[in-house]
Motif scaffolding. Structure first.
Motif, mmCIF file in Angstrom:
data_model
loop_
_atom_site.group_PDB
_atom_site.id
_atom_site.type_symbol
_atom_site.label_atom_id
_atom_site.label_comp_id
_atom_site.label_asym_id
_atom_site.label_seq_id
_atom_site.Cartn_x
_atom_site.Cartn_y
_atom_site.Cartn_z
ATOM 1 N N VAL A 177 -15.444 5.495 9.278
ATOM 2 C CA VAL A 177 -15.292 4.574 8.152
ATOM 3 C C VAL A 177 -14.318 5.166 7.142
ATOM 4 O O VAL A 177 -14.468 6.319 6.730
ATOM 5 N N ALA A 178 -13.318 4.372 6.735
ATOM 6 C CA ALA A 178 -12.406 4.747 5.653
ATOM 7 C C ALA A 178 -12.637 3.831 4.467
ATOM 8 O O ALA A 178 -13.153 2.708 4.613
ATOM 9 N N SER A 179 -12.248 4.302 3.282
ATOM 10 C CA SER A 179 -12.351 3.432 2.121
ATOM 11 C C SER A 179 -11.193 3.684 1.181
ATOM 12 O O SER A 179 -10.580 4.751 1.192
ATOM 13 N N GLY A 180 -10.880 2.672 0.361
ATOM 14 C CA GLY A 180 -9.839 2.835 -0.635
ATOM 15 C C GLY A 180 -8.857 1.678 -0.658
ATOM 16 O O GLY A 180 -9.006 0.679 0.044
ATOM 17 N N SER A 181 -7.839 1.834 -1.489
ATOM 18 C CA SER A 181 -6.845 0.785 -1.701
ATOM 19 C C SER A 181 -5.500 1.190 -1.114
ATOM 20 O O SER A 181 -5.282 2.348 -0.764
ATOM 21 N N PHE A 182 -4.590 0.220 -1.044
ATOM 22 C CA PHE A 182 -3.242 0.462 -0.541
ATOM 23 C C PHE A 182 -2.222 0.570 -1.679
ATOM 24 O O PHE A 182 -1.213 1.243 -1.537
ATOM 25 N N SER A 183 -2.474 -0.130 -2.771
ATOM 26 C CA SER A 183 -1.590 -0.085 -3.933
ATOM 27 C C SER A 183 -2.429 -0.312 -5.177
ATOM 28 O O SER A 183 -2.913 -1.430 -5.404
ATOM 29 N N GLN A 184 -2.583 0.732 -5.965
ATOM 30 C CA GLN A 184 -3.372 0.573 -7.189
ATOM 31 C C GLN A 184 -3.018 1.688 -8.172
ATOM 32 O O GLN A 184 -2.864 2.848 -7.782
ATOM 33 N N ASP A 185 -2.868 1.297 -9.421
ATOM 34 C CA ASP A 185 -2.608 2.250 -10.489
ATOM 35 C C ASP A 185 -3.780 2.188 -11.466
ATOM 36 O O ASP A 185 -4.136 1.111 -11.953
ATOM 37 N N MET A 228 6.803 6.453 -1.240
ATOM 38 C CA MET A 228 6.226 5.118 -1.170
ATOM 39 C C MET A 228 4.846 5.087 -1.807
ATOM 40 O O MET A 228 4.507 4.157 -2.560
ATOM 41 N N LEU A 229 4.039 6.090 -1.530
ATOM 42 C CA LEU A 229 2.701 6.129 -2.104
ATOM 43 C C LEU A 229 2.764 6.271 -3.619
ATOM 44 O O LEU A 229 1.955 5.678 -4.336
ATOM 45 N N ALA A 230 3.730 7.044 -4.128
ATOM 46 C CA ALA A 230 3.875 7.186 -5.576
ATOM 47 C C ALA A 230 4.267 5.857 -6.212
ATOM 48 O O ALA A 230 3.761 5.487 -7.289
ATOM 49 N N GLU A 231 5.148 5.114 -5.561
ATOM 50 C CA GLU A 231 5.540 3.802 -6.075
ATOM 51 C C GLU A 231 4.363 2.828 -6.070
ATOM 52 O O GLU A 231 4.265 1.947 -6.918
ATOM 53 N N ALA A 232 3.473 2.986 -5.094
ATOM 54 C CA ALA A 232 2.369 2.044 -4.916
ATOM 55 C C ALA A 232 1.218 2.278 -5.886
ATOM 56 O O ALA A 232 0.296 1.466 -5.929
ATOM 57 N N GLY A 233 1.238 3.381 -6.652
ATOM 58 C CA GLY A 233 0.212 3.565 -7.667
ATOM 59 C C GLY A 233 -0.405 4.938 -7.671
ATOM 60 O O GLY A 233 -0.284 5.709 -6.708
ATOM 61 N N SER A 234 -1.114 5.235 -8.741
ATOM 62 C CA SER A 234 -1.670 6.578 -8.934
ATOM 63 C C SER A 234 -2.766 6.911 -7.940
ATOM 64 O O SER A 234 -3.059 8.086 -7.722
ATOM 65 N N VAL A 235 -3.419 5.908 -7.355
ATOM 66 C CA VAL A 235 -4.455 6.167 -6.354
ATOM 67 C C VAL A 235 -4.086 5.570 -4.998
ATOM 68 O O VAL A 235 -4.939 5.421 -4.125
ATOM 69 N N ALA A 236 -2.816 5.259 -4.797
ATOM 70 C CA ALA A 236 -2.391 4.661 -3.530
ATOM 71 C C ALA A 236 -2.481 5.636 -2.375
ATOM 72 O O ALA A 236 -2.424 5.228 -1.208
#
Length: 273
Positions: A177-185, A228-236
């Motif tokens: 099981v994984a959890s989390g978002s793809f793009s979120q600041d 890309m992950l940095a552009e997608a947000g602080s918790v991306a």
């Protein structure tokens, strides 16, 4: 038969979702319920949860890239999850130790935690997906503080985890099981006025969901660069736990993806076609 991964899941871990469902949100309940039904049908006897801590269990003075919980239980949530009281989550310490030994042997230098605590990244998925109270193994991946592990390394970790599972004694059925978002600041300069979070790159979140839908993990790994992950947000960087799980399920399990345009996350189940 040998021990094996029989199902996988990826879900959001938004802390208020348990409260929303308790208050009657049937949409959220239905989306989690559809994933839980796939897991239940696969009849696992152990859940391996791959998640990104939010500087709650670990902080900047001792921040592991990869960590695994080895104690008999892990307590949580240690942060605020409305309508979910703090409790102990039973850990399969024997399986955790066996998996850790195999992963270290495969070249992954894990932090081994005997007295583990959990935040909402683990507790929220288990709240919705573990109604049968199966024992768990918790694997943390740093998805918050640079330098993050590369997407390639996380995928390799997932592949090594799948191989490690096959060495567990007996005929074990494992769900990952994984959890989390793809793009979120969260708490950054790109947060929408009057809110505590935003989705800086909804287009990236949609592309991630599309790549997951067709099972193109290789392209996802190539494109999930640090930039890309940095552009997608602080918790991306939470996407890295999904990439780890994608490696763990391999190509024998097919994804079922539930994604609404513009959202930061998806509800995904991997199962036999």
């Amino acid at each position: 038969m040998t021990s094996r991964v029989v199902a996988g899941a990826g879900v959001p871990h938004v802390p208020v979702f348990p409260q929303l469902v308790r208050d009657g949100d049937q949409d959220v309940a239905g989306r989690y319920g559809a994933v839980e039904a796939v897991l239940a049908a696969a009849e696992p006897d152990l859940l391996v949860v791959v998640a990104n801590d939010h500087l709650n269990a670990y902080f900047l003075d001792r921040l592991p890239t990869f960590a695994i919980s080895l104690g008999e239980a892990a307590s949580g949530p240690l942060d605020a999850v409305p309508s979910v009281a703090a409790h102990d989550v039973p850990v399969d310490a024997g399986s955790a130790a066996a998996l850790a030994a195999r992963l270290v042997d495969a070249g992954f230098d894990l932090t081994l935690c005997r007295d583990a605590v959990l935040d909402h990244s683990v507790v929220v998925p288990l709240h919705f997906l573990n109604g049968r109270h199966l024992p768990v193994v918790v694997l943390h991946v740093n998805g918050l503080v640079a330098p993050l592990p590369s997407a390639r390394r996380c995928h390799e970790l997932g592949c090594a985890l799948r191989q490690a599972v096959s060495t567990l004694p007996g005929d074990r059925r494992i769900a990952v099981v994984a959890s989390g978002s793809f793009s979120q600041d969260v708490g950054g300069s790109r947060v929408d006025p009057g809110r505590s979070w935003s989705v800086p790159r909804p287009d990236w979140a949609e592309q991630v969901a599309a790549m997951l839908t067709v099972g193109d993990v290789d392209q996802l790994v190539r494109r999930a660069t640090p930039q890309m992950l940095a552009e997608a947000g602080s918790v991306a960087g939470e996407l890295l736990s999904w990439i780890t799980v994608a490696g763990a399920v391999g190509r024998d399990l097919a994804p079922r993806v539930d994604y609404r345009a513009g959202e930061a996350f998806a509800f995904v189940a991997w199962t036999k076609e």
